[in-house]
Design a protein around this motif. Structure first.
Motif, PDB file in Angstrom:
ATOM      1  N   PRO A  95      26.350 -37.350 -48.607  1.00 11.79           N
ATOM      2  CA  PRO A  95      27.543 -38.105 -47.864  1.00 11.79           C
ATOM      3  C   PRO A  95      28.473 -36.944 -47.613  1.00 11.79           C
ATOM      4  CG  PRO A  95      27.550 -38.070 -50.413  1.00 11.79           C
ATOM      5  CD  PRO A  95      26.207 -37.508 -49.992  1.00 11.79           C
ATOM      6  N   ALA A  96      29.437 -37.619 -46.815  1.00 15.25           N
ATOM      7  CA  ALA A  96      30.412 -36.791 -46.458  1.00 15.25           C
ATOM      8  C   ALA A  96      31.839 -37.011 -47.287  1.00 15.25           C
ATOM      9  CB  ALA A  96      31.247 -37.113 -44.818  1.00 15.25           C
ATOM     10  N   GLY A  97      32.468 -35.700 -47.412  1.00 13.77           N
ATOM     11  CA  GLY A  97      33.779 -35.828 -47.854  1.00 13.77           C
ATOM     12  C   GLY A  97      33.915 -35.720 -49.426  1.00 13.77           C
ATOM     13  N   GLN A  98      32.747 -35.532 -50.152  1.00 14.28           N
ATOM     14  CA  GLN A  98      32.758 -35.309 -51.567  1.00 14.28           C
ATOM     15  C   GLN A  98      31.669 -34.238 -51.934  1.00 14.28           C
ATOM     16  OE1 GLN A  98      31.122 -39.477 -51.784  1.00 14.28           O
ATOM     17  NE2 GLN A  98      29.626 -38.487 -53.344  1.00 14.28           N
ATOM     18  N   PRO A  99      31.956 -33.442 -53.223  1.00 14.44           N
ATOM     19  CA  PRO A  99      30.903 -32.472 -53.627  1.00 14.44           C
ATOM     20  C   PRO A  99      29.495 -33.232 -53.798  1.00 14.44           C
ATOM     21  CG  PRO A  99      33.122 -32.239 -54.707  1.00 14.44           C
ATOM     22  CD  PRO A  99      33.034 -33.668 -54.120  1.00 14.44           C
ATOM     23  N   THR A 100      28.769 -32.169 -53.716  1.00 15.93           N
ATOM     24  CA  THR A 100      27.196 -32.620 -53.669  1.00 15.93           C
ATOM     25  C   THR A 100      26.625 -31.699 -54.459  1.00 15.93           C
ATOM     26  OG1 THR A 100      27.452 -33.960 -51.536  1.00 15.93           O
ATOM     27  CG2 THR A 100      25.294 -33.589 -52.520  1.00 15.93           C
ATOM     28  N   ALA A 152      22.335 -26.674 -56.022  1.00 15.23           N
ATOM     29  CA  ALA A 152      23.440 -25.805 -55.619  1.00 15.23           C
ATOM     30  C   ALA A 152      24.526 -26.911 -55.447  1.00 15.23           C
ATOM     31  CB  ALA A 152      23.023 -25.586 -53.946  1.00 15.23           C
ATOM     32  N   ASP A 153      25.795 -26.588 -56.231  1.00 14.97           N
ATOM     33  CA  ASP A 153      26.648 -27.396 -56.282  1.00 14.97           C
ATOM     34  C   ASP A 153      27.628 -27.069 -54.945  1.00 14.97           C
ATOM     35  OD1 ASP A 153      26.394 -28.700 -58.523  1.00 14.97           O
ATOM     36  OD2 ASP A 153      26.911 -26.940 -59.771  1.00 14.97           O
ATOM     37  N   LEU A 154      27.508 -27.920 -54.009  1.00 18.15           N
ATOM     38  CA  LEU A 154      28.109 -27.802 -52.643  1.00 18.15           C
ATOM     39  C   LEU A 154      29.518 -28.495 -52.434  1.00 18.15           C
ATOM     40  CD1 LEU A 154      25.303 -28.731 -50.134  1.00 18.15           C
ATOM     41  CD2 LEU A 154      26.165 -26.516 -50.022  1.00 18.15           C
ATOM     42  N   ALA A 155      30.663 -27.883 -52.050  1.00 22.77           N
ATOM     43  CA  ALA A 155      31.768 -28.347 -51.893  1.00 22.77           C
ATOM     44  C   ALA A 155      31.427 -29.513 -50.780  1.00 22.77           C
ATOM     45  CB  ALA A 155      32.811 -27.404 -51.467  1.00 22.77           C
ATOM     46  N   ALA A 156      32.733 -30.241 -50.640  1.00 20.72           N
ATOM     47  CA  ALA A 156      32.625 -31.752 -49.711  1.00 20.72           C
ATOM     48  C   ALA A 156      32.124 -31.052 -48.310  1.00 20.72           C
ATOM     49  CB  ALA A 156      33.682 -32.253 -49.485  1.00 20.72           C
ATOM     50  N   LEU A 157      31.125 -31.735 -47.645  1.00 18.22           N
ATOM     51  CA  LEU A 157      30.860 -31.411 -46.227  1.00 18.22           C
ATOM     52  C   LEU A 157      31.156 -31.971 -45.367  1.00 18.22           C
ATOM     53  CD1 LEU A 157      26.958 -30.647 -47.336  1.00 18.22           C
ATOM     54  CD2 LEU A 157      28.955 -29.162 -46.983  1.00 18.22           C
ATOM     55  N   ALA A 158      31.735 -31.945 -43.879  1.00 15.85           N
ATOM     56  CA  ALA A 158      31.939 -32.682 -42.872  1.00 15.85           C
ATOM     57  C   ALA A 158      30.719 -33.411 -42.507  1.00 15.85           C
ATOM     58  CB  ALA A 158      32.611 -31.911 -41.707  1.00 15.85           C
ATOM     59  N   PRO A 159      30.857 -34.461 -41.539  1.00 20.41           N
ATOM     60  CA  PRO A 159      29.772 -35.119 -41.117  1.00 20.41           C
ATOM     61  C   PRO A 159      29.169 -34.311 -39.967  1.00 20.41           C
ATOM     62  CG  PRO A 159      31.758 -36.582 -41.350  1.00 20.41           C
ATOM     63  CD  PRO A 159      32.247 -35.241 -41.500  1.00 20.41           C
ATOM     64  N   GLY A 160      27.832 -34.283 -39.834  1.00 17.63           N
ATOM     65  CA  GLY A 160      27.065 -33.587 -38.705  1.00 17.63           C
ATOM     66  C   GLY A 160      25.944 -32.979 -39.328  1.00 17.63           C
ATOM     67  N   ALA A 161      25.067 -32.198 -38.396  1.00 21.88           N
ATOM     68  CA  ALA A 161      23.966 -31.652 -38.917  1.00 21.88           C
ATOM     69  C   ALA A 161      24.046 -30.255 -39.685  1.00 21.88           C
ATOM     70  CB  ALA A 161      23.075 -31.037 -37.572  1.00 21.88           C
ATOM     71  N   TRP A 162      23.797 -29.972 -40.804  1.00 24.48           N
ATOM     72  CA  TRP A 162      23.710 -28.967 -41.691  1.00 24.48           C
ATOM     73  C   TRP A 162      22.542 -28.206 -41.838  1.00 24.48           C
ATOM     74  CZ3 TRP A 162      28.496 -26.755 -44.149  1.00 24.48           C
ATOM     75  CH2 TRP A 162      29.372 -27.855 -43.930  1.00 24.48           C
ATOM     76  N   ARG A 163      22.624 -26.830 -41.841  1.00 27.08           N
ATOM     77  CA  ARG A 163      21.372 -25.894 -42.043  1.00 27.08           C
ATOM     78  C   ARG A 163      21.725 -25.300 -43.385  1.00 27.08           C
ATOM     79  NH1 ARG A 163      16.473 -24.081 -40.563  1.00 27.08           N
ATOM     80  NH2 ARG A 163      16.612 -25.398 -38.804  1.00 27.08           N
ATOM     81  N   LEU A 164      20.773 -25.452 -44.247  1.00 30.61           N
ATOM     82  CA  LEU A 164      20.789 -24.836 -45.861  1.00 30.61           C
ATOM     83  C   LEU A 164      19.684 -23.917 -45.751  1.00 30.61           C
ATOM     84  CD1 LEU A 164      21.180 -28.234 -47.604  1.00 30.61           C
ATOM     85  CD2 LEU A 164      22.896 -26.910 -46.525  1.00 30.61           C
ATOM     86  N   TYR A 165      19.973 -22.477 -46.492  1.00 37.19           N
ATOM     87  CA  TYR A 165      19.266 -21.516 -46.414  1.00 37.19           C
ATOM     88  C   TYR A 165      19.158 -21.044 -48.072  1.00 37.19           C
ATOM     89  CZ  TYR A 165      21.306 -20.763 -41.779  1.00 37.19           C
ATOM     90  OH  TYR A 165      21.748 -21.054 -40.386  1.00 37.19           O
ATOM     91  N   ALA A 166      17.784 -20.451 -48.300  1.00 33.77           N
ATOM     92  CA  ALA A 166      17.551 -20.046 -49.497  1.00 33.77           C
ATOM     93  C   ALA A 166      17.071 -18.645 -49.259  1.00 33.77           C
ATOM     94  CB  ALA A 166      16.374 -20.828 -50.265  1.00 33.77           C
TER      95      ALA A 166
END
Length: 309
Positions: A95-100, A152-166
């Protein structure tokens, strides 16, 4: 939103919710086939130099440029799997706009969750998040449960496509290799791309001025960063991840990741004002640079665009 705990893993496991991501990235037991991408994902540039300390995302999309050599693509982290190690996401949308709380598992060549990781720059795993337009940078150090599940406790994300790296090193012995794997996720909502700021050699953050001096060409070159405050050189940098700074750079167009640490010896809280890096930017073009440094217990992140010819 916290995802439900993952079920036990088997070879090739991925939750049903993420089957589309599996198809997108085209993961296979060896070299990945051409994957598909979200419609708003930027076109990648062709890879040119293997061994980058990082990865390029979504290269090999249908109708787009491809690395000339598949082994080169793997070496640069162009897949969610390399050398039998795979990054498995519990969810492919957020979801957008909230920590995940983003959960994932790394499986090894035997298909089982990896639970033994070498300490690498004071952490067992480094986690990065960036949106397709190179905004929203996050650099985290998640926690791992006994069963190998990372959160991983992500801060709120804006809408769109994101890439996550480990970024990690499996604890397999003296010859263990650093790996950087990634996945894409979709954050719900209307996505409005943000134009990349124009290239500049200087930026200001929290009252500190950071100036980069780099040879603007692809390949291995010396890069220096000078940090000042109110026109005076800063000499009280504190160690951060076993060095006086951490530099993450993302390539415009394919989200290639390069992460660098200065070669300067650490001597207590006396770093600066000049930091020297051996920079390896494998591809020409614009790179969005994030230089992180610590003073008086506070972490600062300076951002600027660097053009590499």
């Amino acid at each position: 939103m916290t995802a439900a705990p993952p079920r036990p893993l088997a070879r090739g496991w991925l939750l049903a919710a993420c089957v589309p991501v599996l198809l997108v990235l085209g993961m296979a037991a060896s070299v990945p086939p051409a994957p598909q991408a979200p419609a708003d994902f930027p076109q990648p540039a062709t890879a040119s130099t293997p061994g980058t300390a990082g990865m390029a995302g979504m290269a090999g999309m249908a109708g787009m440029s491809h690395p000339a050599d598949a082994s080169q693509a793997l070496a640069r982290g162009l897949a969610a799997e390399q050398d039998g190690y795979r990054l498995n996401a519990v969810t492919c949308s957020m979801p957008a706009g909230q920590p995940t709380a983003f959960q994932f598992i790394v499986t090894g060549p035997d298909g089982r969750p990896v639970t033994d990781f070498a300490v690498h720059q004071t952490r067992k795993l480094h986690f990065y998040a960036i949106r397709s337009d190179l905004t929203g940078f996050q650099h985290l150090h998640p926690e791992m449960a006994d069963d190998g599940t990372w959160t991983a406790d992500l801060a709120a994300l804006a809408p769109g496509a994101w890439r996550l790296y480990a970024d990690f090193i499996p604890d397999t012995g003296a010859h263990a290799t650093e790996l950087v794997l990634s996945r894409t996720v979709t954050v719900s909502g209307e996505s409005a791309p943000v134009p990349l700021p124009a290239p500049s050699d200087s930026t200001t953050v929290d009252g500190y001025t950071v100036t980069l001096n780099a040879r603007p060409m692809a390949g291995a070159h010396r890069l220096t960063a000078v940090i000042s405050q109110d026109g005076r050189p800063v000499t009280d940098l504190q160690p951060y991840l076993d060095s006086y700074a951490h530099l993450s750079a993302f390539h415009e167009g394919d989200q290639a990741l390069a992460h660098l640490h200065p070669a300067d010896p650490v001597n207590g809280d006396h770093g600066g004002p000049t930091l020297t890096f051996q920079a390896l930017f494998a591809e020409p073009g614009n790179w969005r640079v994030h230089l992180q440094f610590r003073t008086a217990g506070q972490l600062h992140t300076a951002e600027l665009t660097l053009h590499v010819g």
